[in-house]
Scaffold this motif. Sequence first.
Motif, PDB file in Angstrom:
ATOM      1  N   SER A   9       4.831  -0.340  -9.925  1.00  0.00           N
ATOM      2  CA  SER A   9       4.931  -0.592  -8.489  1.00  0.00           C
ATOM      3  C   SER A   9       4.235  -1.900  -8.147  1.00  0.00           C
ATOM      4  CB  SER A   9       4.276   0.537  -7.684  1.00  0.00           C
ATOM      5  OG  SER A   9       4.945   1.755  -7.850  1.00  0.00           O
ATOM      6  N   ILE A  11       3.140  -4.180  -4.351  1.00  0.00           N
ATOM      7  CA  ILE A  11       3.086  -4.123  -2.899  1.00  0.00           C
ATOM      8  C   ILE A  11       3.248  -5.518  -2.314  1.00  0.00           C
ATOM      9  CG2 ILE A  11       0.566  -4.303  -2.808  1.00  0.00           C
ATOM     10  CD1 ILE A  11       0.740  -2.272  -0.412  1.00  0.00           C
ATOM     11  N   VAL A  18       6.158  -1.231  -0.320  1.00  0.00           N
ATOM     12  CA  VAL A  18       5.925  -1.098  -1.759  1.00  0.00           C
ATOM     13  C   VAL A  18       7.283  -1.009  -2.457  1.00  0.00           C
ATOM     14  CG1 VAL A  18       4.867   0.300  -3.578  1.00  0.00           C
ATOM     15  CG2 VAL A  18       3.768   0.120  -1.336  1.00  0.00           C
ATOM     16  N   SER A  20       8.938   0.148  -6.074  1.00  0.00           N
ATOM     17  CA  SER A  20       8.636   0.890  -7.297  1.00  0.00           C
ATOM     18  C   SER A  20       9.864   0.951  -8.197  1.00  0.00           C
ATOM     19  CB  SER A  20       8.179   2.314  -6.976  1.00  0.00           C
ATOM     20  OG  SER A  20       6.921   2.299  -6.350  1.00  0.00           O
ATOM     21  N   GLU A  35       7.502   2.628   2.504  1.00  0.00           N
ATOM     22  CA  GLU A  35       6.227   2.409   3.181  1.00  0.00           C
ATOM     23  C   GLU A  35       5.565   3.766   3.328  1.00  0.00           C
ATOM     24  OE1 GLU A  35       4.584  -0.187   6.949  1.00  0.00           O
ATOM     25  OE2 GLU A  35       6.693   0.368   6.857  1.00  0.00           O
ATOM     26  N   TYR A  39       0.537   5.125  -2.683  1.00  0.00           N
ATOM     27  CA  TYR A  39       1.005   4.070  -3.583  1.00  0.00           C
ATOM     28  C   TYR A  39       1.369   4.747  -4.893  1.00  0.00           C
ATOM     29  CZ  TYR A  39       0.927  -0.357  -6.188  1.00  0.00           C
ATOM     30  OH  TYR A  39       1.249  -1.458  -6.953  1.00  0.00           O
ATOM     31  N   ASN A  87      -1.137  -7.373  -7.944  1.00  0.00           N
ATOM     32  CA  ASN A  87       0.144  -7.049  -8.563  1.00  0.00           C
ATOM     33  C   ASN A  87       0.223  -7.652  -9.958  1.00  0.00           C
ATOM     34  OD1 ASN A  87       1.166  -5.611  -6.370  1.00  0.00           O
ATOM     35  ND2 ASN A  87       2.096  -7.420  -5.456  1.00  0.00           N
ATOM     36  N   ALA A 103      -0.715  -4.201   4.753  1.00  0.00           N
ATOM     37  CA  ALA A 103      -0.496  -2.846   4.242  1.00  0.00           C
ATOM     38  C   ALA A 103      -1.342  -1.853   5.041  1.00  0.00           C
ATOM     39  CB  ALA A 103      -0.868  -2.781   2.765  1.00  0.00           C
ATOM     40  N   CYS A 106      -4.636  -0.315   1.374  1.00  0.00           N
ATOM     41  CA  CYS A 106      -4.592  -1.079   0.127  1.00  0.00           C
ATOM     42  C   CYS A 106      -4.657  -0.118  -1.063  1.00  0.00           C
ATOM     43  CB  CYS A 106      -5.760  -2.063   0.066  1.00  0.00           C
ATOM     44  SG  CYS A 106      -5.857  -2.931  -1.523  1.00  0.00           S
ATOM     45  N   PRO A 107      -3.707  -0.198  -1.969  1.00  0.00           N
ATOM     46  CA  PRO A 107      -3.739   0.680  -3.139  1.00  0.00           C
ATOM     47  C   PRO A 107      -4.877   0.344  -4.104  1.00  0.00           C
ATOM     48  CG  PRO A 107      -1.955  -0.888  -3.322  1.00  0.00           C
ATOM     49  CD  PRO A 107      -2.537  -1.065  -1.959  1.00  0.00           C
ATOM     50  N   HIS A 108      -5.527  -0.809  -3.889  1.00  0.00           N
ATOM     51  CA  HIS A 108      -6.605  -1.237  -4.767  1.00  0.00           C
ATOM     52  C   HIS A 108      -7.976  -1.045  -4.128  1.00  0.00           C
ATOM     53  CE1 HIS A 108      -3.257  -2.748  -7.027  1.00  0.00           C
ATOM     54  NE2 HIS A 108      -2.894  -3.472  -5.993  1.00  0.00           N
TER      55      HIS A 108
END
Length: 122
Positions: A9, A11, A18, A20, A35, A39, A87, A103, A106-108
């Motif tokens: 994935s 973003i 996102v 994937s 969205e 994530y 990414n 976003a 945040c996936p991080h």
Amino acid sequence: MMSWRVLSSVICPNTGIVYSNIVGLKLIRLIIWYESDIYLLPGDRIHTVKNGIFINGVFSQITLYNVAPYNEFIWNEIKNKMACPFNKSLDSEMCSYSVHCNARRCPHGFETNPLIIRVNKD
């Protein structure tokens, strides 16, 4: 019920969408645009049912924008055009793009500045 496994994935920090790369039965591969507060990570399992989707066994809310057949050239174009530095590399402890990130989450794990406008219903 359809079952899919997430391969990767990325973003888009400008939109919060996102992308994937997923694989299903008979090795059918797709690219999905969505969205969500979720994530999808490599190895996550997606199960579609009549009334929604389950991710790793949990019913989840996702706004699905598009589904397309996987194409390696298109997938590489998507990955390479995203401004999110994570990414490409997960090694950094700071995000230089977080003040520009739209976003929802945040996936991080960094703070974001989503441009979500909420309207109260009267």
